[in-house]
Scaffold this active site. Structure first.
Site, PDB file in Angstrom:
ATOM      1  N   TYR A  58      -4.523 -92.454  25.587  1.00  0.00           N
ATOM      2  CA  TYR A  58      -3.758 -91.847  24.495  1.00  0.00           C
ATOM      3  C   TYR A  58      -4.546 -90.792  23.733  1.00  0.00           C
ATOM      4  CZ  TYR A  58      -0.797 -95.818  25.459  1.00  0.00           C
ATOM      5  OH  TYR A  58      -0.006 -96.734  26.101  1.00  0.00           O
TER       6      TYR A  58
ATOM      7  N   GLY B 206       4.700-105.318  24.163  1.00  0.00           N
ATOM      8  CA  GLY B 206       5.016-104.001  24.687  1.00  0.00           C
ATOM      9  C   GLY B 206       4.230-103.632  25.930  1.00  0.00           C
TER      10      GLY B 206
ATOM     11  N   HIS C  51      -2.934-102.780  29.957  1.00  0.00           N
ATOM     12  CA  HIS C  51      -3.836-101.625  29.958  1.00  0.00           C
ATOM     13  C   HIS C  51      -5.281-102.033  30.206  1.00  0.00           C
ATOM     14  CE1 HIS C  51      -1.168 -98.393  29.035  1.00  0.00           C
ATOM     15  NE2 HIS C  51      -0.732 -98.966  27.932  1.00  0.00           N
TER      16      HIS C  51
ATOM     17  N   ARG D  79       5.284-106.316  31.753  1.00  0.00           N
ATOM     18  CA  ARG D  79       6.423-105.945  32.583  1.00  0.00           C
ATOM     19  C   ARG D  79       6.548-106.893  33.774  1.00  0.00           C
ATOM     20  NH1 ARG D  79       9.163-101.140  32.179  1.00  0.00           N
ATOM     21  NH2 ARG D  79       8.272 -99.470  30.910  1.00  0.00           N
TER      22      ARG D  79
ATOM     23  N   TYR E 195      13.765-101.682  23.990  1.00  0.00           N
ATOM     24  CA  TYR E 195      13.837-100.224  23.957  1.00  0.00           C
ATOM     25  C   TYR E 195      15.249 -99.771  23.644  1.00  0.00           C
ATOM     26  CZ  TYR E 195      14.167 -95.528  25.784  1.00  0.00           C
ATOM     27  OH  TYR E 195      14.419 -94.200  25.929  1.00  0.00           O
TER      28      TYR E 195
END
Length: 344
Positions: free
Chosen positions: A66, A186, A191, A218, A238
């Protein structure tokens, strides 16, 4: 450096996929145009860099995905952070926390502060950490703008690393008795490329006895099997309608899944500064899009359950939710698995 943010998928999104296979002797990339190349003979095709990046990830190397600020800039357009999201997703989250009599919460994947804000609004005492100052600056902005609203002046925000929660920014003080809940939502935990047990142990250590870890990812089982994101009707995570395209790549080393990459294109019509690339829609109109890529470790459900049990113990109270529900309809495909485990 690790990243802790919110990643969501709309069922109305246009999804196109590609898959990548990296092996010990060669690297093959399969796309919609069926391009194939060998890292040994065609370094300009990008295979060699993919293989190098995947190898680094498998060894625990990390980078700030990011750092360029692109994802942070369009995050609210992406997730649809508004009243409808708060009413649906927020209600499920706060109701679950209430079941465990939660009052103090560490939002370990605060990002721009979307989840933290709805928790503060609901009356929870919230500390928020993230490894990305680019994302946290939006959380700081919201807190300043709402500093006179109940609870917002007490909301603490700071940088922090899951691999050493004792060294968070000095704006954060962990309660001596521990938190009633640690949330990492989320798809953020994915990550982290390695040292997963260490991070989970650190979450465990800052929980009070009876406190819960609420953590999700996910449906990587589906992605690994089919090479695309599940086309689910669930929009609890979402509520945005700005996704132009998400492409999916499964990267393997020696035929073992190493990471999953999602490439996002977000429609920024009405927010464009003129520097973005443009895409043509079916009706011939053009839209400006911001692009960013995010990488994830492909956690399977059973693997994740085993990791949690290893840290929390076999006797710990555990619940698995599918898109925040105990079960889905027969034809429904889970988008997100949510694990809830309680410290004894």
């Amino acid at each position: 450096f690790f990243f802790f943010f919110f990643f969501f998928l709309s069922s109305s999104a246009l999804i196109r996929s590609s898959s990548s296979l990296l092996s010990s002797g060669h690297c093959n990339m399969y796309s919609e145009t069926s391009e194939t190349c060998s890292a040994a003979g065609k370094e300009d095709c990008g295979c060699s860099s993919l293989k190098r990046d995947a190898t680094q990830q498998s060894r625990g190397a990390s980078e700030d995905q990011y750092a360029d600020g692109v994802a942070a800039k369009v995050w609210e357009l992406y997730i649809g952070a508004g009243s409808s999201r708060t009413e649906e997703y927020g209600t499920r989250l706060t109701s679950l926390l209430a079941q465990y009599n939660v009052q103090t919460v560490l939002d370990a994947a605060a990002g721009t502060g979307v989840d933290s804000v709805l928790l503060v609004e609901a009356g929870f005492n919230v500390n928020s950490i993230d490894a990305s100052d680019r994302m946290l600056k939006y959380a700081h902005k919201v807190r300043w703008e709402r500093r006179k609203d109940p609870g917002f002046d007490d909301w603490k925000i700071g940088e922090g690393n899951w691999l050493d929660l004792t060294k968070v920014e000095d704006t954060i003080t962990h309660p001596e008795s521990g938190y009633d809940a640690v949330i990492c939502l989320g798809n953020s935990f994915a990550h982290l490329p390695s040292q997963h047990n260490k991070a989970i142990s650190n979450f465990y250590n800052v929980l009070s006895p009876g406190g819960i870890l609420l953590i999700d990812h996910r449906n990587f089982d589906y992605i690994l099997e089919h090479g695309v994101l599940p086309n689910s009707n669930s929009k609890l995570y979402y509520q945005g309608d700005r996704i132009h395209k998400i492409s999916t790549s499964v990267i393997r080393i020696d035929n073992i899944p190493s990471r999953i990459e999602l490439n996002y294109e977000i429609d920024v019509s009405g927010f464009s500064d003129g520097s973005e690339e443009r895409r043509k829609l079916d009706d011939g109109t053009e839209i400006p899009v911001e692009q960013f890529q995010l990488s994830y470790y492909p956690h399977t459900v059973t693997g994740f359950q085993g990791m949690l049990r290893e840290v929390f113990g076999e006797k710990a109270r555990y619940t698995l939710l599918k898109d925040w529900l105990p079960e889905l309809e027969d034809e429904e495909i889970t988008s997100y698995y949510i694990h809830v485990i309680q410290k004894l």
